[in-house]
Design a protein around this motif. Structure first.
Motif, PDB file in Angstrom:
ATOM      1  N   ALA A  22      18.841  -7.928  10.693  1.00  0.00           N
ATOM      2  CA  ALA A  22      17.909  -8.620   9.786  1.00  0.00           C
ATOM      3  C   ALA A  22      16.515  -8.032   9.886  1.00  0.00           C
ATOM      4  CB  ALA A  22      17.883 -10.114  10.133  1.00  0.00           C
ATOM      5  N   ASN A  23      16.170  -7.495  11.025  1.00  0.00           N
ATOM      6  CA  ASN A  23      14.832  -6.971  11.237  1.00  0.00           C
ATOM      7  C   ASN A  23      14.697  -5.537  10.749  1.00  0.00           C
ATOM      8  OD1 ASN A  23      12.165  -7.410  12.397  1.00  0.00           O
ATOM      9  ND2 ASN A  23      12.763  -5.873  13.920  1.00  0.00           N
ATOM     10  N   GLY A  24      15.749  -4.988  10.219  1.00  0.00           N
ATOM     11  CA  GLY A  24      15.667  -3.625   9.709  1.00  0.00           C
ATOM     12  C   GLY A  24      16.120  -2.592  10.697  1.00  0.00           C
ATOM     13  N   GLY A  25      16.533  -3.009  11.914  1.00  0.00           N
ATOM     14  CA  GLY A  25      17.111  -2.091  12.885  1.00  0.00           C
ATOM     15  C   GLY A  25      16.104  -1.169  13.517  1.00  0.00           C
ATOM     16  N   LEU A  26      15.173  -1.744  14.341  1.00  0.00           N
ATOM     17  CA  LEU A  26      14.181  -0.928  15.035  1.00  0.00           C
ATOM     18  C   LEU A  26      14.829  -0.261  16.233  1.00  0.00           C
ATOM     19  CD1 LEU A  26      11.210  -3.470  14.977  1.00  0.00           C
ATOM     20  CD2 LEU A  26      11.585  -1.524  13.451  1.00  0.00           C
ATOM     21  N   ILE A  27      14.738   1.077  16.363  1.00  0.00           N
ATOM     22  CA  ILE A  27      15.329   1.818  17.476  1.00  0.00           C
ATOM     23  C   ILE A  27      14.271   2.775  18.005  1.00  0.00           C
ATOM     24  CG2 ILE A  27      17.108   3.446  18.199  1.00  0.00           C
ATOM     25  CD1 ILE A  27      18.916   2.337  16.044  1.00  0.00           C
ATOM     26  N   TYR A  28      14.120   2.803  19.329  1.00  0.00           N
ATOM     27  CA  TYR A  28      13.140   3.660  19.989  1.00  0.00           C
ATOM     28  C   TYR A  28      13.857   4.461  21.062  1.00  0.00           C
ATOM     29  CZ  TYR A  28       9.767   0.606  17.678  1.00  0.00           C
ATOM     30  OH  TYR A  28       9.075  -0.107  16.749  1.00  0.00           O
ATOM     31  N   THR A  29      13.359   5.657  21.325  1.00  0.00           N
ATOM     32  CA  THR A  29      13.999   6.525  22.315  1.00  0.00           C
ATOM     33  C   THR A  29      13.416   6.342  23.702  1.00  0.00           C
ATOM     34  OG1 THR A  29      12.451   8.289  21.775  1.00  0.00           O
ATOM     35  CG2 THR A  29      14.574   8.263  20.615  1.00  0.00           C
ATOM     36  N   SER A  30      12.348   5.540  23.792  1.00  0.00           N
ATOM     37  CA  SER A  30      11.790   5.248  25.114  1.00  0.00           C
ATOM     38  C   SER A  30      11.076   3.912  25.039  1.00  0.00           C
ATOM     39  CB  SER A  30      10.813   6.336  25.568  1.00  0.00           C
ATOM     40  OG  SER A  30       9.648   6.323  24.758  1.00  0.00           O
ATOM     41  N   LYS A  31      10.919   3.298  26.158  1.00  0.00           N
ATOM     42  CA  LYS A  31      10.210   2.014  26.202  1.00  0.00           C
ATOM     43  C   LYS A  31       8.727   2.229  25.919  1.00  0.00           C
ATOM     44  CE  LYS A  31       9.543  -2.104  29.067  1.00  0.00           C
ATOM     45  NZ  LYS A  31       8.090  -2.156  28.919  1.00  0.00           N
ATOM     46  N   ALA A  32       8.210   3.402  26.299  1.00  0.00           N
ATOM     47  CA  ALA A  32       6.788   3.671  26.055  1.00  0.00           C
ATOM     48  C   ALA A  32       6.492   3.684  24.558  1.00  0.00           C
ATOM     49  CB  ALA A  32       6.393   5.001  26.695  1.00  0.00           C
TER      50      ALA A  32
ATOM     51  N   LEU B   9       3.120  -2.421  18.195  1.00  0.00           N
ATOM     52  CA  LEU B   9       3.060  -3.890  18.219  1.00  0.00           C
ATOM     53  C   LEU B   9       2.902  -4.473  16.826  1.00  0.00           C
ATOM     54  CD1 LEU B   9       0.684  -4.370  21.315  1.00  0.00           C
ATOM     55  CD2 LEU B   9       3.187  -4.431  21.253  1.00  0.00           C
ATOM     56  N   ALA B  10       3.008  -3.632  15.809  1.00  0.00           N
ATOM     57  CA  ALA B  10       2.774  -4.108  14.435  1.00  0.00           C
ATOM     58  C   ALA B  10       4.039  -4.745  13.876  1.00  0.00           C
ATOM     59  CB  ALA B  10       2.306  -2.946  13.577  1.00  0.00           C
ATOM     60  N   HIS B  11       4.499  -5.755  14.571  1.00  0.00           N
ATOM     61  CA  HIS B  11       5.684  -6.487  14.128  1.00  0.00           C
ATOM     62  C   HIS B  11       5.519  -7.951  14.455  1.00  0.00           C
ATOM     63  CE1 HIS B  11       7.914  -2.769  13.351  1.00  0.00           C
ATOM     64  NE2 HIS B  11       7.373  -2.297  14.495  1.00  0.00           N
ATOM     65  N   ALA B  12       6.116  -8.755  13.608  1.00  0.00           N
ATOM     66  CA  ALA B  12       5.965 -10.206  13.759  1.00  0.00           C
ATOM     67  C   ALA B  12       6.689 -10.689  15.017  1.00  0.00           C
ATOM     68  CB  ALA B  12       6.528 -10.910  12.526  1.00  0.00           C
ATOM     69  N   ALA B  13       6.303 -11.893  15.439  1.00  0.00           N
ATOM     70  CA  ALA B  13       6.971 -12.509  16.594  1.00  0.00           C
ATOM     71  C   ALA B  13       8.457 -12.660  16.315  1.00  0.00           C
ATOM     72  CB  ALA B  13       6.342 -13.865  16.918  1.00  0.00           C
ATOM     73  N   HIS B  14       9.255 -12.504  17.391  1.00  0.00           N
ATOM     74  CA  HIS B  14      10.718 -12.634  17.351  1.00  0.00           C
ATOM     75  C   HIS B  14      11.388 -11.460  16.655  1.00  0.00           C
ATOM     76  CE1 HIS B  14      10.229 -16.650  18.961  1.00  0.00           C
ATOM     77  NE2 HIS B  14       9.468 -16.985  17.914  1.00  0.00           N
ATOM     78  N   SER B  15      10.632 -10.412  16.345  1.00  0.00           N
ATOM     79  CA  SER B  15      11.293  -9.205  15.852  1.00  0.00           C
ATOM     80  C   SER B  15      12.100  -8.594  16.998  1.00  0.00           C
ATOM     81  CB  SER B  15      10.257  -8.191  15.343  1.00  0.00           C
ATOM     82  OG  SER B  15       9.563  -8.728  14.232  1.00  0.00           O
ATOM     83  N   SER B  16      13.185  -7.889  16.683  1.00  0.00           N
ATOM     84  CA  SER B  16      14.016  -7.277  17.726  1.00  0.00           C
ATOM     85  C   SER B  16      14.017  -5.769  17.559  1.00  0.00           C
ATOM     86  CB  SER B  16      15.449  -7.796  17.662  1.00  0.00           C
ATOM     87  OG  SER B  16      16.066  -7.416  16.462  1.00  0.00           O
ATOM     88  N   ALA B  17      14.254  -5.092  18.715  1.00  0.00           N
ATOM     89  CA  ALA B  17      14.293  -3.630  18.713  1.00  0.00           C
ATOM     90  C   ALA B  17      15.184  -3.168  19.860  1.00  0.00           C
ATOM     91  CB  ALA B  17      12.890  -3.054  18.857  1.00  0.00           C
ATOM     92  N   TRP B  18      15.770  -1.977  19.697  1.00  0.00           N
ATOM     93  CA  TRP B  18      16.596  -1.378  20.752  1.00  0.00           C
ATOM     94  C   TRP B  18      15.845  -0.196  21.345  1.00  0.00           C
ATOM     95  CZ3 TRP B  18      22.371  -0.738  18.970  1.00  0.00           C
ATOM     96  CH2 TRP B  18      22.912  -2.029  18.702  1.00  0.00           C
ATOM     97  N   VAL B  19      15.961  -0.047  22.680  1.00  0.00           N
ATOM     98  CA  VAL B  19      15.503   1.169  23.336  1.00  0.00           C
ATOM     99  C   VAL B  19      16.759   1.870  23.847  1.00  0.00           C
ATOM    100  CG1 VAL B  19      14.236   2.160  25.270  1.00  0.00           C
ATOM    101  CG2 VAL B  19      13.281   0.222  23.987  1.00  0.00           C
ATOM    102  N   ILE B  20      16.956   3.074  23.413  1.00  0.00           N
ATOM    103  CA  ILE B  20      18.143   3.818  23.810  1.00  0.00           C
ATOM    104  C   ILE B  20      17.736   5.250  24.092  1.00  0.00           C
ATOM    105  CG2 ILE B  20      18.734   4.249  21.380  1.00  0.00           C
ATOM    106  CD1 ILE B  20      21.663   4.219  22.255  1.00  0.00           C
TER     107      ILE B  20
END
Length: 702
Positions: free
Chosen positions: A41-51, A57-68
């Motif tokens: 639902a959030n559009g599928g945020l994916i990041y390659t590092s936690k950094a 931080l330009a996302h609303a509260a309760h947005s979700s993201a994956w770090v892989i």
């Protein structure tokens, strides 16, 4: 947050694995579905590092993201935005929702420190599948994923991997848990299978199986080796390979025949168990066929005989004839040992008779193989084992290690009777259900050692020595550690009558008899002489512990004579104290009597009633006497009747227990000395009935 998959699907002990709760599984699945739904639902945020995630931080509260793909395995996961857009932070809320991860071991590490790589970060909630590049050579083994910290590899049961437990090319699956990598299955199964396969291959090199004709290879197609064998289904024989050809296996089939065994010609054959048994049971027949009488006698003397050799069987109802025949065989061939193995219960429908005939030095032994050898005597009268027949003498004979049981209710007869025996030994004998125990008449150099007579019936005696000088004497007898357990009234424990000379006894124990020791002359008036009894004990006699009517030169050293008040309840419930006899009586037919260094007590009337002459009672303890209430009491501990002469009562101790007993009383005609005695709890102390022939010196209370 719900329970993690590693908790819900935990292994638990190997002996009692955990069963996951369906409620927890549904809760966990719902949570996973929610995380995935929120992610989509959030559009599928994916990041390659936690950094990189923390920088956005330009996302609303309760947005979700994956770090892989973060180099730090613990940073990979599912995150949730906390705070308004442009502010706040990201919080890790779950592992990446992968339930199965494939890893590859390409040999980068070592056999005992494996390095594997995955395309997806490894977490504790995912099952990891990996190959094994090479077998481990030591224990423990570690594995690291994607360059992470090493994890110790554990079996399903929590043990370290054994050397060789991981085999090159095998596939293992497990879960990362803390500092360990826990396998789903035990590595041992693979090692055991490999070892079993190797053992089977080695076994099949030598046992080829069953074939109708000689095989040319082993079951695995390999060349035959020397020593390989198989079972030929055509000839029903086993055949062995010697390196070039097959031949029958020697000495196994068929068994040697009787003729081959007897002639010793079948040296490469064996005897079947049935033939061995038959040979043992019929060995006497073989002996009978020997023409050399001296050789026959030598064999019997050296090895002995058993009744089984003459055909006795365990199921026989009466073994008497077999035992008697074996004994007679020994007697005819110069002596030896008759063995009665304890594997049989030997049954006697009538008594055995052991004698030597005209030869006294044959040295025949009748022995049980252990004290548990049981001999059952079924008649209600008669003698179970007669040593000598009263006419022909018997000598150099021993009967040892037997348990003789009377299976019927005996009304007469002895368990063992020795008549006209010389150098006879009876050792290690126990009896039960006896009317009378062991009788010795006209014997010389007899030993009775370690024998016990149990459950005598009313009227019987435990041990008896008797001789009438018109027929013969009893000389040089020795008894040691002998016991009578009477358990009834009206029996005698130990009897000595007539011309019995030089009897030495050591540790004689008489329990629950009516009269312990009974000594008297025979009908001719001949008295027993030179009797020595050390540690002579009577316990729970019903009437008298010792009655000496006639005898000369008698010594009791360290006697223990007590409980003659009928206190025994043998059998349970029997009347107690029906008779009121004195504990120890020595009549005027007794002379040269010594009683010393022991104890006498616990009787209903007098302790010692002495009418004998030349008597010494020294260093004895008298206690707890005169227990009878009412007339004709009170009773003295020692009483001298008018026939007593030269009686010395010296250095004794008297304990009255305030029952109005006297230490001593003597008739006016009695002659003796009472010197150096101590007493306590006595009402009247010493009394001589007014006579002046008894001298009192140094007697005092304490």
């Amino acid at each position: 947050m719900v329970e993690l998959a590693t908790t819900i699907w935990a292994d638990g002990p190997s002996s009692n694995p955990y069963e996951p709760s369906k409620a927890q599984i549904r809760e966990w699945g719902t949570w996973v579905e929610g995380v995935i739904g929120a992610f989509i639902a959030n559009g599928g945020l994916i990041y390659t590092s936690k950094a990189s995630l923390d920088a956005d931080l330009a996302h609303a509260a309760h947005s979700s993201a994956w770090v892989i793909g973060d180099a730090t395995a613990g940073n990979n996961g599912v995150y949730m935005k906390v705070g308004a857009s442009g502010a706040g932070s990201w919080t890790r809320v779950a592992d990446l929702p992968f339930s199965f991860i494939i890893a590859a071991d390409i040999g980068t590490g070592t056999p005992n420190a494996i390095q594997a790589t995955t395309s997806i970060p490894v977490s504790g909630s995912a099952l990891v599948w990996t190959n094994i590049f090479e077998a481990n050579t030591a224990s423990p083994v570690t594995i690291s994923f994607n360059g992470g910290a090493p994890l110790t590899v554990k079996t399903n049961s929590g043990n370290n991997i054994a050397a060789g437990g991981l085999v090159a090319g095998m596939i293992v699956m497990g879960i990362a848990s803390g500092t360990t990598f826990r396998l789903i299955s035990d590595q041992a199964s693979a090692a055991v299978v490999a070892a079993a396969e190797a053992a089977l291959a080695e076994f099949q090199k030598y046992y080829l199986g069953a074939y109708a004709a000689d095989p040319t290879t082993d079951p695995n197609g390999n060349p035959l080796v020397a020593g390989a064998w198989y079972f030929n289904t055509t000839s029903n024989t086993s055949r062995i390979y010697n390196g070039s050809v097959f031949s029958p296996v020697p000495g196994m089939d068929p068994y040697a025949s009787d003729a081959e065994a007897t002639a010793a010609t079948a040296t490469n054959r064996i005897m079947s168990p049935a033939r061995v048994k038959k040979a043992i049971e019929t060995v006497s027949l073989t002996l009978d066929l020997m023409n050399n009488a001296e050789a026959l006698a030598a064999i019997i003397n050296r090895t002995g005989l058993t009744p089984q050799m003459l055909g006795a069987q365990a199921g026989d109802t009466n073994h008497r004839s077999f035992i008697q025949a074996a004994y007679d065989r020994l007697k005819a061939n110069g002596g030896g040992t008759l063995w009665l193995p304890s594997t049989f219960t030997w049954k006697l429908g009538s008594g055995l008779t052991f004698n030597n005939g005209a030869t006294l030095d044959q040295k025949i032994n009748v022995r049980g193989l252990g004290p548990s050898t049981r001999v059952e005597y079924s008649p209600t009268t008669g003698t179970a084992i007669a040593i000598g027949d009263g006419t022909n003498p018997v000598g150099y004979l021993s009967v040892e290690d037997l348990y003789i049981v009377s299976t019927g209710t005996r009304t007469a007869g002895w368990d063992i009777e020795i008549k006209k025996g010389s150098k006879v030994r009876v050792r290690g004998i126990r009896t039960d259900g006896s009317f009378a125990g062991i009788n010795c008449e006209y014997v010389n150099a007899i030993e009775l050692v370690d024998t016990t007579i149990n459950s005598l019936l009313s009227g019987g005696s435990g041990y008896r020595f008797y001789a009438n000088p018109s027929v013969g004497r009893c000389d040089e007898m020795y008894v040691e550690n002998i016991t009578v357990q009477g358990r009834n009234k009206g029996i005698q424990g130990f009897v000595i009558y007539g011309a019995v000379n030089v009897l030495k006894g050591d540790r004689v124990y008489l329990l629950g008899v009516d009269r312990g020791l009974d000594m008297d002359s025979d009908a001719s008036g001949t008295v027993p002489f030179n009797i020595r009894l050390r540690q002579f004990e009577v316990d729970r006699a019903i009437s008298n512990a010792v009655v000496l009517t006639k005898g000369k030169d008698i010594t009791f050293d360290e006697p223990d004579i007590a409980n003659t008040s009928g206190a025994a309840a043998e059998p349970p419930g029997a009347a107690q104290g029906g008779n009121d006899g004195d504990v120890f009586t020595a009549g005027n037919g007794v002379s040269m009597l010594r009683v010393k260094n022991g104890r006498l007590g616990n009787g209903r009337q007098r302790g010692m009633n002495i009418g004998a002459s030349d008597v010494m009672v020294e260093n004895m303890k008298f206690h707890d006497l005169s227990k009878q209430t009412g007339a004709p009491g009170p009773h003295p501990m020692i009483y001298l009747d008018a026939n007593a002469r030269r009686v010395d009562i010296i250095r004794n101790r008297f304990f009255g227990f305030s029952r109005s007993t006297y230490c001593f009383q003597g008739e006016s005609a009695a002659v003796g000395t009472v010197d150096g005695n101590y007493y306590t709890g006595m009402v009247n102390g010493f009394s001589s009935y007014g006579g002046s022939s008894i001298v009192f010196n140094n007697n005092r209370s304490f």
